[in-house]
Design a protein around this motif. Structure first.
Motif, PDB file in Angstrom:
ATOM      1  N   GLY A 198       0.806  -1.218   0.000  1.00 16.93           N
ATOM      2  CA  GLY A 198       0.000   0.000   0.000  1.00 16.93           C
ATOM      3  C   GLY A 198       0.832   1.256   0.000  1.00 16.93           C
ATOM      4  N   THR A 199       2.146   1.123  -0.258  1.00 16.43           N
ATOM      5  CA  THR A 199       3.037   2.277  -0.213  1.00 16.43           C
ATOM      6  C   THR A 199       3.414   2.726  -1.614  1.00 16.43           C
ATOM      7  OG1 THR A 199       3.978   1.482   1.869  1.00 16.43           O
ATOM      8  CG2 THR A 199       5.234   3.147   0.665  1.00 16.43           C
ATOM      9  N   ARG A 200       3.342   4.022  -1.845  1.00 23.32           N
ATOM     10  CA  ARG A 200       3.738   4.586  -3.137  1.00 23.32           C
ATOM     11  C   ARG A 200       4.550   5.857  -2.896  1.00 23.32           C
ATOM     12  NH1 ARG A 200       1.864   4.192  -8.366  1.00 23.32           N
ATOM     13  NH2 ARG A 200       0.182   2.814  -7.650  1.00 23.32           N
ATOM     14  N   VAL A 201       5.724   5.944  -3.514  1.00 21.42           N
ATOM     15  CA  VAL A 201       6.560   7.131  -3.386  1.00 21.42           C
ATOM     16  C   VAL A 201       6.999   7.592  -4.771  1.00 21.42           C
ATOM     17  CG1 VAL A 201       7.414   6.519  -1.099  1.00 21.42           C
ATOM     18  CG2 VAL A 201       8.692   5.774  -3.117  1.00 21.42           C
ATOM     19  N   THR A 202       7.329   8.875  -4.877  1.00 21.99           N
ATOM     20  CA  THR A 202       7.817   9.441  -6.136  1.00 21.99           C
ATOM     21  C   THR A 202       9.087  10.233  -5.865  1.00 21.99           C
ATOM     22  OG1 THR A 202       5.561   9.620  -7.012  1.00 21.99           O
ATOM     23  CG2 THR A 202       7.284  10.911  -8.105  1.00 21.99           C
ATOM     24  N   ILE A 203      10.120   9.934  -6.626  1.00 22.86           N
ATOM     25  CA  ILE A 203      11.406  10.633  -6.544  1.00 22.86           C
ATOM     26  C   ILE A 203      11.574  11.439  -7.825  1.00 22.86           C
ATOM     27  CG2 ILE A 203      13.910  10.348  -6.370  1.00 22.86           C
ATOM     28  CD1 ILE A 203      13.380   7.691  -4.944  1.00 22.86           C
ATOM     29  N   ARG A 204      11.936  12.712  -7.710  1.00 21.97           N
ATOM     30  CA  ARG A 204      12.047  13.572  -8.886  1.00 21.97           C
ATOM     31  C   ARG A 204      13.468  14.095  -9.046  1.00 21.97           C
ATOM     32  NH1 ARG A 204       6.939  14.161 -10.570  1.00 21.97           N
ATOM     33  NH2 ARG A 204       5.277  13.995  -9.022  1.00 21.97           N
ATOM     34  N   GLY A 205      13.852  14.307 -10.284  1.00 21.64           N
ATOM     35  CA  GLY A 205      15.181  14.819 -10.560  1.00 21.64           C
ATOM     36  C   GLY A 205      15.158  15.850 -11.676  1.00 21.64           C
ATOM     37  N   GLU A 206      16.195  16.677 -11.722  1.00 23.90           N
ATOM     38  CA  GLU A 206      16.291  17.707 -12.758  1.00 23.90           C
ATOM     39  C   GLU A 206      17.760  18.003 -13.017  1.00 23.90           C
ATOM     40  OE1 GLU A 206      14.283  22.036 -13.895  1.00 23.90           O
ATOM     41  OE2 GLU A 206      13.860  21.062 -11.990  1.00 23.90           O
ATOM     42  N   GLY A 207      18.115  18.203 -14.277  1.00 20.96           N
ATOM     43  CA  GLY A 207      19.501  18.506 -14.612  1.00 20.96           C
ATOM     44  C   GLY A 207      19.706  18.583 -16.112  1.00 20.96           C
ATOM     45  N   ALA A 208      20.854  18.100 -16.572  1.00 21.05           N
ATOM     46  CA  ALA A 208      21.190  18.155 -17.996  1.00 21.05           C
ATOM     47  C   ALA A 208      22.082  16.968 -18.341  1.00 21.05           C
ATOM     48  CB  ALA A 208      21.902  19.469 -18.336  1.00 21.05           C
ATOM     49  N   TYR A 209      22.088  16.603 -19.632  1.00 25.51           N
ATOM     50  CA  TYR A 209      22.835  15.426 -20.061  1.00 25.51           C
ATOM     51  C   TYR A 209      23.466  15.661 -21.426  1.00 25.51           C
ATOM     52  CZ  TYR A 209      24.093  10.516 -20.037  1.00 25.51           C
ATOM     53  OH  TYR A 209      24.812   9.350 -20.012  1.00 25.51           O
ATOM     54  N   ASP A 210      24.691  15.135 -21.585  1.00 26.79           N
ATOM     55  CA  ASP A 210      25.413  15.202 -22.848  1.00 26.79           C
ATOM     56  C   ASP A 210      25.433  13.799 -23.450  1.00 26.79           C
ATOM     57  OD1 ASP A 210      27.407  15.208 -24.868  1.00 26.79           O
ATOM     58  OD2 ASP A 210      28.444  16.876 -23.900  1.00 26.79           O
ATOM     59  N   PHE A 211      24.709  13.600 -24.548  1.00 21.28           N
ATOM     60  CA  PHE A 211      24.570  12.280 -25.148  1.00 21.28           C
ATOM     61  C   PHE A 211      25.755  11.884 -26.012  1.00 21.28           C
ATOM     62  CE2 PHE A 211      20.289  13.476 -23.986  1.00 21.28           C
ATOM     63  CZ  PHE A 211      19.800  12.310 -23.425  1.00 21.28           C
ATOM     64  N   ARG A 212      26.658  12.790 -26.264  1.00 19.12           N
ATOM     65  CA  ARG A 212      27.893  12.437 -26.969  1.00 19.12           C
ATOM     66  C   ARG A 212      28.968  12.022 -25.979  1.00 19.12           C
ATOM     67  NH1 ARG A 212      27.841  17.513 -31.268  1.00 19.12           N
ATOM     68  NH2 ARG A 212      26.032  16.782 -32.468  1.00 19.12           N
ATOM     69  N   ALA A 213      29.143  12.812 -24.942  1.00 21.18           N
ATOM     70  CA  ALA A 213      30.129  12.483 -23.911  1.00 21.18           C
ATOM     71  C   ALA A 213      29.607  11.423 -22.947  1.00 21.18           C
ATOM     72  CB  ALA A 213      30.509  13.736 -23.134  1.00 21.18           C
ATOM     73  N   ARG A 214      28.288  11.169 -22.974  1.00 21.29           N
ATOM     74  CA  ARG A 214      27.652  10.202 -22.082  1.00 21.29           C
ATOM     75  C   ARG A 214      27.831  10.577 -20.613  1.00 21.29           C
ATOM     76  NH1 ARG A 214      24.161   7.595 -25.416  1.00 21.29           N
ATOM     77  NH2 ARG A 214      25.240   6.767 -27.241  1.00 21.29           N
ATOM     78  N   HIS A 215      27.690  11.853 -20.306  1.00 19.50           N
ATOM     79  CA  HIS A 215      27.726  12.245 -18.908  1.00 19.50           C
ATOM     80  C   HIS A 215      26.671  13.316 -18.635  1.00 19.50           C
ATOM     81  CE1 HIS A 215      31.085  15.368 -19.958  1.00 19.50           C
ATOM     82  NE2 HIS A 215      29.908  15.934 -20.027  1.00 19.50           N
ATOM     83  N   GLY A 216      26.296  13.411 -17.361  1.00 25.54           N
ATOM     84  CA  GLY A 216      25.267  14.372 -16.993  1.00 25.54           C
ATOM     85  C   GLY A 216      25.267  14.627 -15.506  1.00 25.54           C
ATOM     86  N   ARG A 217      24.417  15.546 -15.105  1.00 23.50           N
ATOM     87  CA  ARG A 217      24.311  15.955 -13.702  1.00 23.50           C
ATOM     88  C   ARG A 217      22.839  16.117 -13.364  1.00 23.50           C
ATOM     89  NH1 ARG A 217      28.119  18.902 -10.387  1.00 23.50           N
ATOM     90  NH2 ARG A 217      27.084  19.888  -8.614  1.00 23.50           N
ATOM     91  N   LEU A 218      22.414  15.505 -12.254  1.00 21.78           N
ATOM     92  CA  LEU A 218      21.029  15.597 -11.814  1.00 21.78           C
ATOM     93  C   LEU A 218      20.965  15.992 -10.348  1.00 21.78           C
ATOM     94  CD1 LEU A 218      19.474  12.321 -13.329  1.00 21.78           C
ATOM     95  CD2 LEU A 218      19.160  14.650 -14.187  1.00 21.78           C
ATOM     96  N   ARG A 219      19.922  16.723 -10.003  1.00 22.45           N
ATOM     97  CA  ARG A 219      19.606  17.025  -8.606  1.00 22.45           C
ATOM     98  C   ARG A 219      18.341  16.239  -8.284  1.00 22.45           C
ATOM     99  NH1 ARG A 219      16.366  20.831  -5.768  1.00 22.45           N
ATOM    100  NH2 ARG A 219      17.335  21.629  -3.847  1.00 22.45           N
TER     101      ARG A 219
END
Length: 271
Positions: free
Chosen positions: A68-89
């Motif tokens: 009966g438990t439901r949680v939601t985790i949210r993130g925001e940031g940016a990603y480089d699909f050529r370098a394959r790296h990114g940063r999220l909060r």
């Protein structure tokens, strides 16, 4: 930190679900995303279209339900699909009192590794934790509380079946909606080298290889939104996870600087 127990083919193994447990190849020409295009070809070409685009801002959402438990985790940031790296909060949900029970987690996503700051569980606030994503039984599709945007896209290379749903609008942009199922093993074999290890780990780790998805592509074939549905067993209970990745502002600047070795925590992480 809770240790998730998964079973597959009678064998048991443990996956350290870092954030979740805290709470309870190339650059080819993109396929045409118009209704007349073959749905399978359009969806499989989406990762290459992102590489061609280069960078994007990203929003993520991970909804988990067990019992009966439901949680939601949210993130925001940016990603480089050529370098394959990114940063999220990444922001964990508020507690029953309405107050935040955990500081936002900073995540650095790089090929083969996930770095987390404000991890909690006994890790000093000024220290980072480094996790080898190829050792995670979900390949960081779930562990970090946000699916790596590159992995979310590359999973679409494993399309088993897909159907055209219709033309829609997303944030004022026309998009084409497709719905289908991807296979983790097939995706791992077809994925770019930087993501292959993580998806191969997920293919071995999840109880089911088939991953239902809804994907929205723009007129250039770029992935604008994808929602995957994962499920696994944890201590005898089935945990359903819906992971959504939203991409926008293509061409945005992405800055990722890895922490120095001395800032990476090497001690015991409290359960």
């Amino acid at each position: 930190m809770v240790v998730q127990q998964h079973r597959r083919g009678g064998g048991a193994f443990a996956a350290s679900a870092a954030v979740v447990a805290t709470m309870v190849t190339g650059c080819s020409v993109p396929a045409d995303a118009r209704p007349g295009a073959d749905p399978g070809d359009a969806v499989r070409a989406a990762p290459a279209a992102l590489t061609h685009a280069g960078t994007a801002k990203a929003r993520t959402s991970m909804e988990m339900a067990t019992g009966g438990t439901r949680v939601t985790i949210r993130g925001e940031g940016a990603y480089d699909f050529r370098a394959r790296h990114g940063r999220l909060r990444v922001v964990l949900p508020k507690g029953a009192t309405g107050a935040s029970e955990h500081r936002p987690i900073t995540e650095l996503l790089v090929p083969g590794a996930l770095y987390m700051k404000n991890r909690g569980a006994g890790v000093p606030a000024d220290k980072w934790v480094r996790v080898d994503t190829a050792t995670l039984t979900d390949g960081n599709l779930v562990t970090g509380g946000a699916t790596d945007p590159a992995a979310a896209a590359e999973l679409l290379r494993g399309v088993l079946d897909v159907a055209y749903v219709g033309e829609e609008e997303l944030a004022g942009e026309p998009v084409t909606h497709y719905r289908g199922t991807a296979d983790l093993g097939r995706a791992a074999r077809a994925a770019s080298p930087q993501v292959r290890g993580a998806l191969a780990a997920a293919a071995k780790g999840f109880t089911r290889d088939a991953v239902p998805f809804d994907v929205y592509l723009d007129r250039e074939g770029r992935l604008r939104k994808v929602r995957h549905q994962f499920s696994f067993t944890n201590q005898g209970r089935t945990v359903a996870v819906a992971s959504t990745t939203l991409l926008y502002e293509f061409g945005a600047a992405v800055h990722v600087e890895l922490p120095p070795r001395g800032d990476i925590y090497a001690g015991r992480i409290r359960a």
